[in-house]
Design a protein around this motif. Structure first.
Motif, PDB file in Angstrom:
ATOM      1  N   LYS A   1       5.133  -9.252   3.387  1.00 31.42           N
ATOM      2  CA  LYS A   1       4.976  -8.513   4.640  1.00 31.42           C
ATOM      3  C   LYS A   1       5.147  -7.010   4.459  1.00 31.42           C
ATOM      4  O   LYS A   1       4.646  -6.226   5.274  1.00 31.42           O
ATOM      5  CB  LYS A   1       5.971  -9.034   5.677  1.00 31.42           C
ATOM      6  N   ALA A   2       5.882  -6.605   3.441  1.00 24.67           N
ATOM      7  CA  ALA A   2       6.185  -5.178   3.286  1.00 24.67           C
ATOM      8  C   ALA A   2       4.932  -4.351   3.007  1.00 24.67           C
ATOM      9  O   ALA A   2       4.801  -3.223   3.504  1.00 24.67           O
ATOM     10  CB  ALA A   2       7.197  -4.985   2.161  1.00 24.67           C
ATOM     11  N   ILE A   3       4.009  -4.900   2.227  1.00 22.15           N
ATOM     12  CA  ILE A   3       2.795  -4.174   1.869  1.00 22.15           C
ATOM     13  C   ILE A   3       1.679  -5.174   1.602  1.00 22.15           C
ATOM     14  O   ILE A   3       1.921  -6.264   1.087  1.00 22.15           O
ATOM     15  CB  ILE A   3       3.037  -3.283   0.626  1.00 22.15           C
ATOM     16  N   HIS A   4       0.459  -4.818   1.990  1.00 21.40           N
ATOM     17  CA  HIS A   4      -0.682  -5.705   1.752  1.00 21.40           C
ATOM     18  C   HIS A   4      -1.066  -5.651   0.281  1.00 21.40           C
ATOM     19  O   HIS A   4      -0.994  -4.598  -0.363  1.00 21.40           O
ATOM     20  CB  HIS A   4      -1.866  -5.263   2.626  1.00 21.40           C
ATOM     21  N   TRP A   5      -1.485  -6.782  -0.264  1.00 22.53           N
ATOM     22  CA  TRP A   5      -1.816  -6.821  -1.692  1.00 22.53           C
ATOM     23  C   TRP A   5      -2.955  -5.878  -2.035  1.00 22.53           C
ATOM     24  O   TRP A   5      -2.998  -5.314  -3.137  1.00 22.53           O
ATOM     25  CB  TRP A   5      -2.142  -8.247  -2.135  1.00 22.53           C
ATOM     26  N   ARG A   6      -3.876  -5.646  -1.096  1.00 18.27           N
ATOM     27  CA  ARG A   6      -4.967  -4.715  -1.372  1.00 18.27           C
ATOM     28  C   ARG A   6      -4.461  -3.281  -1.476  1.00 18.27           C
ATOM     29  O   ARG A   6      -5.032  -2.466  -2.203  1.00 18.27           O
ATOM     30  CB  ARG A   6      -6.055  -4.828  -0.300  1.00 18.27           C
ATOM     31  N   GLN A   7      -3.412  -2.958  -0.748  1.00 15.40           N
ATOM     32  CA  GLN A   7      -2.814  -1.628  -0.875  1.00 15.40           C
ATOM     33  C   GLN A   7      -2.214  -1.442  -2.271  1.00 15.40           C
ATOM     34  O   GLN A   7      -2.300  -0.349  -2.851  1.00 15.40           O
ATOM     35  CB  GLN A   7      -1.732  -1.428   0.190  1.00 15.40           C
ATOM     36  N   LEU A   8      -1.637  -2.488  -2.813  1.00 16.88           N
ATOM     37  CA  LEU A   8      -1.115  -2.422  -4.184  1.00 16.88           C
ATOM     38  C   LEU A   8      -2.246  -2.193  -5.180  1.00 16.88           C
ATOM     39  O   LEU A   8      -2.094  -1.442  -6.146  1.00 16.88           O
ATOM     40  CB  LEU A   8      -0.380  -3.716  -4.528  1.00 16.88           C
TER      41      LEU A   8
ATOM     42  N   PHE B   1      -2.809   1.203   5.780  1.00 19.13           N
ATOM     43  CA  PHE B   1      -1.404   1.314   6.186  1.00 19.13           C
ATOM     44  C   PHE B   1      -1.306   1.504   7.693  1.00 19.13           C
ATOM     45  O   PHE B   1      -0.502   0.849   8.369  1.00 19.13           O
ATOM     46  CB  PHE B   1      -0.747   2.489   5.472  1.00 19.13           C
ATOM     47  N   HIS B   2      -2.144   2.397   8.251  1.00 20.79           N
ATOM     48  CA  HIS B   2      -2.121   2.646   9.690  1.00 20.79           C
ATOM     49  C   HIS B   2      -2.524   1.391  10.461  1.00 20.79           C
ATOM     50  O   HIS B   2      -1.911   1.065  11.489  1.00 20.79           O
ATOM     51  CB  HIS B   2      -3.093   3.794  10.020  1.00 20.79           C
ATOM     52  N   SER B   3      -3.527   0.679   9.990  1.00 22.80           N
ATOM     53  CA  SER B   3      -3.969  -0.545  10.641  1.00 22.80           C
ATOM     54  C   SER B   3      -2.881  -1.601  10.629  1.00 22.80           C
ATOM     55  O   SER B   3      -2.661  -2.307  11.606  1.00 22.80           O
ATOM     56  CB  SER B   3      -5.228  -1.089   9.939  1.00 22.80           C
ATOM     57  N   ARG B   4      -2.151  -1.694   9.525  1.00 26.42           N
ATOM     58  CA  ARG B   4      -1.061  -2.662   9.408  1.00 26.42           C
ATOM     59  C   ARG B   4       0.080  -2.327  10.360  1.00 26.42           C
ATOM     60  O   ARG B   4       0.664  -3.219  10.976  1.00 26.42           O
ATOM     61  CB  ARG B   4      -0.567  -2.686   7.960  1.00 26.42           C
ATOM     62  N   GLN B   5       0.357  -1.020  10.491  1.00 26.12           N
ATOM     63  CA  GLN B   5       1.416  -0.595  11.404  1.00 26.12           C
ATOM     64  C   GLN B   5       1.055  -0.938  12.848  1.00 26.12           C
ATOM     65  O   GLN B   5       1.897  -1.386  13.622  1.00 26.12           O
ATOM     66  CB  GLN B   5       1.643   0.910  11.267  1.00 26.12           C
ATOM     67  N   GLU B   6      -0.198  -0.707  13.222  1.00 28.75           N
ATOM     68  CA  GLU B   6      -0.654  -1.021  14.580  1.00 28.75           C
ATOM     69  C   GLU B   6      -0.601  -2.522  14.852  1.00 28.75           C
ATOM     70  O   GLU B   6      -0.252  -2.957  15.950  1.00 28.75           O
ATOM     71  CB  GLU B   6      -2.082  -0.508  14.790  1.00 28.75           C
TER      72      GLU B   6
END
Length: 224
Positions: free
Chosen positions: A87-94, A216-221
């Motif tokens: 949940k902390a970060i999306h795997w695609r962001q990694l 990141f912004h989409s995940r926060q929303e």
């Protein structure tokens, strides 16, 4: 409000990644030994050519980025397997972060002797990108090569002309749009590489950073 579509599949991210893909192809071809580090078809053909001529040194030169591309696919799948449910970060962001690290490092490598290493790194980056981002509004596409996109664009155009289905026209235009931005990325990459040399690869990081921030912004929303 619940989102119905992942940010990673949006047309916006598709064109940003296409710009990066075109940029990197121009970069490696112009200043890193005339290697196409994105799509491996050209390297495979050249590998076969030099094997036929028994030029083992040049054959190895074109084999290495192919091997790096394979490794990139394996690493991307590994990241997805171990981080898909975090949940902390999306795997695609990694994946995007790993791309950024590789490209930043590549920009410090001098022209000439380090070209093989840089081509390996860029091939690795492109493999990560093409494996992690494979859908655009539910349709399969690629951001580091154009042949498949051109086929899909023209196929959807034919379906629209035959059925007048506006959804097919929309799909066709989006595919062609990705191709246009890939060309734009290649054009910008060519100009900047001729001016900046090895450091030009850092400019492509701007597009990847924009992708990371958008996700990141989409995940926060979504979590709000």
């Amino acid at each position: 409000m619940k989102q119905t579509k992942q940010m990673s599949e949006t047309h916006l991210l598709a064109i940003l990644l296409a710009v990066v893909g075109g940029f990197l192809d121009a970069y490696t071809y112009i200043c890193r030994g005339h290697v196409f580090a994105n799509a491996q078809t050209g390297n495979i053909v050249l590998l076969g050519l030099h094997l036929t001529n028994q030029d083992w040194k040049k054959a190895f030169y074109y084999f290495v980025p192919i091997l790096a591309f394979v490794l990139g696919i394996l690493i991307c799948e590994t990241i997805q397997t171990f981080f898909k449910w975090k949940k902390a970060i999306h795997w695609r962001q990694l994946v995007v972060l790993l791309e950024l690290i590789c490209l930043i490092f590549a920009g410090f490598m001098p022209l000439g002797k380090a070209d093989t290493l840089v081509n390996v790194m860029v091939s690795f980056v492109c493999a990560l990108q093409v494996e992690a981002f494979r859908k655009m509004n539910g349709n399969s596409y690629a951001t580091t090569m154009c042949t498949g996109n051109l086929r899909s664009a023209t196929e959807n155009l034919y379906r629209y002309l035959e059925t007048k289905n506006k959804h097919c026209l929309k799909n066709s235009l989006q595919y062609y749009n990705v191709i246009v931005f890939f060309i734009a990325g290649a054009a910008v990459g060519s100009c900047l590489t001729l001016r900046m040399g090895a450091h030009a690869v850092w400019v492509s990081c701007i597009g990847l950073l924009a992708v990371f921030l958008a996700m990141f912004h989409s995940r926060q929303e979504k979590e709000a």
